[in-house]
Write a protein that holds these residues in place. Sequence first.
Motif, PDB file in Angstrom:
ATOM      1  N   UNK A 410      45.969  -2.338   2.660  1.00 52.19           N
ATOM      2  CA  UNK A 410      46.040  -2.096   1.221  1.00 52.19           C
ATOM      3  C   UNK A 410      47.508  -1.999   0.804  1.00 52.19           C
ATOM      4  N   UNK A 411      47.822  -2.530  -0.380  1.00 55.43           N
ATOM      5  CA  UNK A 411      49.159  -2.312  -0.937  1.00 55.43           C
ATOM      6  C   UNK A 411      49.234  -0.856  -1.394  1.00 55.43           C
ATOM      7  N   UNK A 412      50.320  -0.162  -1.021  1.00 55.73           N
ATOM      8  CA  UNK A 412      50.469   1.253  -1.388  1.00 55.73           C
ATOM      9  C   UNK A 412      51.833   1.471  -2.062  1.00 55.73           C
ATOM     10  N   UNK A 413      51.794   2.129  -3.221  1.00 53.63           N
ATOM     11  CA  UNK A 413      53.027   2.476  -3.941  1.00 53.63           C
ATOM     12  C   UNK A 413      53.349   3.945  -3.718  1.00 53.63           C
ATOM     13  N   UNK A 414      54.615   4.209  -3.441  1.00 50.05           N
ATOM     14  CA  UNK A 414      55.045   5.595  -3.252  1.00 50.05           C
ATOM     15  C   UNK A 414      56.362   5.781  -4.006  1.00 50.05           C
ATOM     16  N   UNK A 415      56.486   6.876  -4.712  1.00 51.38           N
ATOM     17  CA  UNK A 415      57.779   7.205  -5.312  1.00 51.38           C
ATOM     18  C   UNK A 415      58.421   8.276  -4.437  1.00 51.38           C
ATOM     19  N   UNK A 416      59.562   7.961  -3.838  1.00 49.33           N
ATOM     20  CA  UNK A 416      60.245   8.922  -2.965  1.00 49.33           C
ATOM     21  C   UNK A 416      61.679   8.484  -2.782  1.00 49.33           C
ATOM     22  N   UNK A 417      62.570   9.449  -2.583  1.00 46.76           N
ATOM     23  CA  UNK A 417      63.977   9.116  -2.412  1.00 46.76           C
ATOM     24  C   UNK A 417      64.268   8.684  -0.978  1.00 46.76           C
ATOM     25  N   UNK A 418      65.172   7.749  -0.841  1.00 45.65           N
ATOM     26  CA  UNK A 418      65.704   7.401   0.471  1.00 45.65           C
ATOM     27  C   UNK A 418      64.834   6.494   1.319  1.00 45.65           C
ATOM     28  N   UNK A 419      63.689   6.045   0.799  1.00 42.51           N
ATOM     29  CA  UNK A 419      62.850   5.131   1.586  1.00 42.51           C
ATOM     30  C   UNK A 419      63.503   3.760   1.674  1.00 42.51           C
ATOM     31  N   UNK A 420      63.439   3.168   2.857  1.00 38.99           N
ATOM     32  CA  UNK A 420      64.031   1.847   3.085  1.00 38.99           C
ATOM     33  C   UNK A 420      62.952   0.852   3.521  1.00 38.99           C
ATOM     34  N   UNK A 421      63.145  -0.439   3.209  1.00 43.25           N
ATOM     35  CA  UNK A 421      62.233  -1.430   3.792  1.00 43.25           C
ATOM     36  C   UNK A 421      62.271  -1.306   5.318  1.00 43.25           C
ATOM     37  N   UNK A 422      61.097  -1.338   5.933  1.00 36.73           N
ATOM     38  CA  UNK A 422      61.037  -1.192   7.389  1.00 36.73           C
ATOM     39  C   UNK A 422      60.658   0.217   7.826  1.00 36.73           C
ATOM     40  N   UNK A 423      60.700   1.181   6.886  1.00 34.62           N
ATOM     41  CA  UNK A 423      60.272   2.539   7.236  1.00 34.62           C
ATOM     42  C   UNK A 423      58.759   2.575   7.393  1.00 34.62           C
ATOM     43  N   UNK A 424      58.305   3.217   8.461  1.00 35.79           N
ATOM     44  CA  UNK A 424      56.869   3.399   8.688  1.00 35.79           C
ATOM     45  C   UNK A 424      56.596   4.889   8.573  1.00 35.79           C
ATOM     46  N   UNK A 425      55.816   5.287   7.550  1.00 38.27           N
ATOM     47  CA  UNK A 425      55.636   6.720   7.294  1.00 38.27           C
ATOM     48  C   UNK A 425      54.180   7.068   7.085  1.00 38.27           C
ATOM     49  N   UNK A 426      53.861   8.346   7.271  1.00 40.09           N
ATOM     50  CA  UNK A 426      52.521   8.832   6.966  1.00 40.09           C
ATOM     51  C   UNK A 426      52.454   9.131   5.473  1.00 40.09           C
TER      52      UNK A 426
END
Length: 442
Positions: A410-426
């Motif tokens: 699923x495409x997921x949108x998150x608003x958060x500071x400091x996220x970079x392409x390639x980050x894998x997060x919960x």
Amino acid sequence: MTRKLFIKTYGCQMNVYDSERMAEALGAQGYVTTERAEEADMILLNTCHIREKAAEKVYSELGRLKPLKAANPELRIGIAGCVAQAEGEEIMRRAPVVDLVVGPQTYHRLPAMEAAMRAGARPVDTDFPEEDKFEHLPKSRASGPRARRGPTAFLTVQEGCDKFCAFCVVPYTRGAEVSRPATRLLAEARDLVKRGVREITLLGQNVNAYHGEGPDGAEWSLARLIRALAEIDGLERIRYTTSHPNDMGDDLIAAHGQVAKLMPYLHLPVQSGSDRVLKAMNRKHTAEQYLRQIEKLRAARPDLLLSGDFIVGFPGETEADFEATLDLVRAVGYGQAYSFKYSARPGTPAAERAPVPAAVADDRLQLLQALLAEQQRAAQEAMVGREVGVLFEKPGRMEGQMVGKSDHLHAVHVVAEGLQPGDLRRVRITASASHSLAGALI
Ligand code: SAH
Ligand code: SF4
Ligand code: F3S
């Protein structure tokens, strides 16, 4: 001399992979890619022949490109992919604007063809050569080991198809089934990971029929390849597409329960829920056998999200056959699926049979799509409140927003500071919109 290359890609993910390889091969020839057709010295259309509409797109695009050629006498236009394979020389006759035609199995010869074309020839190459094109592709510096790329990549592991479903052109356009050696695939995967890739989707027209040579000389199954890929540090996610139900072996089903990096999403097309139609399609399995596969898969991986392909209006399909398809869809509960109106393709056995009236097929397609859309919405809504992994790919449209794909694709949108392409997060999913989910970092 630097020249500019514009590639437009149609069809399946294998064409996307091939387009990258063609750009690399021409890169060694001094070409750099551009997003703007108007400034290109060479335009390549990497085409798809699967349905009539897909094939016709090529000729309408060529019509649009004609003025560009009038404006720039240096511009050369090439046709690659499955329409090139299916129509070959015929394209040259039908479209004088075309300078080069290259099939999906010969594009390692593009550099030589390009040179011939610049010298005034109109080369056509739609052979099925003995040699492995992937081993003969020149590499440009832009694809060297230090060139960074995005966090997701495709990797073609198998090509072609020996199944000959009665409606399908792929066995004719892509040729016989061939698996690439596992050693080369592992090396290519390691190289991708060095360049920043964290998720690899293994590709093949029949990817689960993979049976390549392993480093030990033994024949490896797709499950074996996936287990070896999962050992690569830095590679976090593995997917594969497209599979055929008859090649869904027990070892592959087991891998879904045992390999944590193998994502819980599977595209497993069935085409129809009617045994009569499945037989006429030459699919060589029943609806019941398909449902049993799904049961086994869900036993191995309970949260597996299923996707599929359906054809409605196949020659001879009755109302009862179509009802059986709806029943199968209800029994499976798809997370997402594609459905198509049957399109008669020249040279395939089904093209000789009496068609279902177009209006009937249209009505059935609408009913099926409504049911699938409802299932897709329900599957998305069921994610709300759950915790999922998200691999972030790019900034979203809103300020401070990043977009990525969940484990279930699923495409997921998150608003958060400091996220970079390639980050894998919960991520905790907070809301479901029409084609995406919203969530918050945990
Ligand atoms: N190798 C894959 C699919 C290849 S084509 C597989 O076997 O599942 C992708 C999808 O296009 C098919 O699954 C089928 O649903 C659809 N398709 C193929 N030929 C078609 C035709 N002649 N008319 C309509 N849909 C077609
Ligand atoms: Fe086409 Fe059937 Fe082969 Fe899939 S399995 S590529 S639908 S012939
Ligand atoms: Fe189309 Fe060829 Fe892929 S026909 S779907 S581009 S294999």
